[in-house]
Write an enzyme that holds these catalytic residues in place. Structure first.
Site, PDB file in Angstrom:
ATOM      1  N   PRO A  63      36.412 -24.365   9.772  1.00 29.16           N
ATOM      2  CA  PRO A  63      37.428 -25.274   9.235  1.00 29.16           C
ATOM      3  C   PRO A  63      38.131 -26.054  10.346  1.00 29.16           C
ATOM      4  O   PRO A  63      38.416 -25.510  11.410  1.00 29.16           O
ATOM      5  CB  PRO A  63      38.403 -24.343   8.511  1.00 29.16           C
ATOM      6  CG  PRO A  63      38.119 -22.977   9.007  1.00 29.16           C
ATOM      7  CD  PRO A  63      36.727 -22.961   9.538  1.00 29.16           C
ATOM      8  N   HIS A  64      38.351 -27.338  10.080  1.00 36.04           N
ATOM      9  CA  HIS A  64      39.045 -28.205  11.039  1.00 36.04           C
ATOM     10  C   HIS A  64      39.700 -29.337  10.260  1.00 36.04           C
ATOM     11  O   HIS A  64      39.421 -29.524   9.081  1.00 36.04           O
ATOM     12  CB  HIS A  64      38.079 -28.730  12.101  1.00 36.04           C
ATOM     13  CG  HIS A  64      36.860 -29.406  11.539  1.00 36.04           C
ATOM     14  ND1 HIS A  64      35.826 -28.704  10.957  1.00 36.04           N
ATOM     15  CD2 HIS A  64      36.510 -30.706  11.451  1.00 36.04           C
ATOM     16  CE1 HIS A  64      34.899 -29.550  10.548  1.00 36.04           C
ATOM     17  NE2 HIS A  64      35.290 -30.780  10.835  1.00 36.04           N
ATOM     18  N   GLY A  65      40.563 -30.064  10.937  1.00 38.85           N
ATOM     19  CA  GLY A  65      41.329 -31.119  10.274  1.00 38.85           C
ATOM     20  C   GLY A  65      40.497 -32.354   9.960  1.00 38.85           C
ATOM     21  O   GLY A  65      39.378 -32.507  10.449  1.00 38.85           O
TER      22      GLY A  65
END
Length: 145
Positions: A63-65
């Site tokens: 998960p990342h922005g």
């Protein structure tokens, strides 16, 4: 002094999480606590997940922005949750390792490729899942860099 991208404090062994949402929140909070991102970055991680799953196969999720989360990134960083009792990351995809990542100045692409190289071999994923200490887990990454 430049911040260490992956520090011992960014790793949680035997994380007890019951859902994908909880895992993303925990991985994001480690990045916030480490001073890598503003708290708003965690919301962008959830936004990214709604757009497209960050499940990568081989029991891994990253998960990342979103693209517009760049201003929330203070320094490049990685957080790692080791989840021996796999969680469902959607569509029946089991995840045992969650990498929360934040990259300054497009460094996230390099971070992603390093994780992808390491985790493309199931043997390495097993080593991460079975690591008994933060040092043991971090040592796997020092071989990639």
């Amino acid at each position: 002094m430049t911040k260490q991208v992956l520090a011992k404090e960014n790793v949680i062994l035997n994380a007890k999480v019951s859902s994908k949402e909880e895992a993303i929140k925990k991985a994001g909070q480690l990045l916030v606590d480490g001073g890598y991102v503003d708290p708003s970055y965690v919301d962008k991680m959830f936004e990214r997940e709604e757009i497209t799953s960050t499940y990568m196969g081989n029991l891994i999720a990253i998960p990342h922005g979103t693209e517009d989360a760049k201003e929330s990134v203070l320094a490049s960083g990685i957080s790692i949750l080791q989840i021996p009792e796999a969680i469902d990351f959607g569509n029946g995809n089991e995840v045992k390792v969650v990498f929360g990542i934040a990259g300054k100045n497009n460094e996230h692409l390099e971070i992603l490729s390093q994780i992808a190289i390491l985790c493309s071999e199931m043997e390495n994923v097993e080593k991460i899942v079975n690591a008994a200490s933060e040092d043991e887990l971090l040592a796997l990454f020092s071989e990639v860099e």
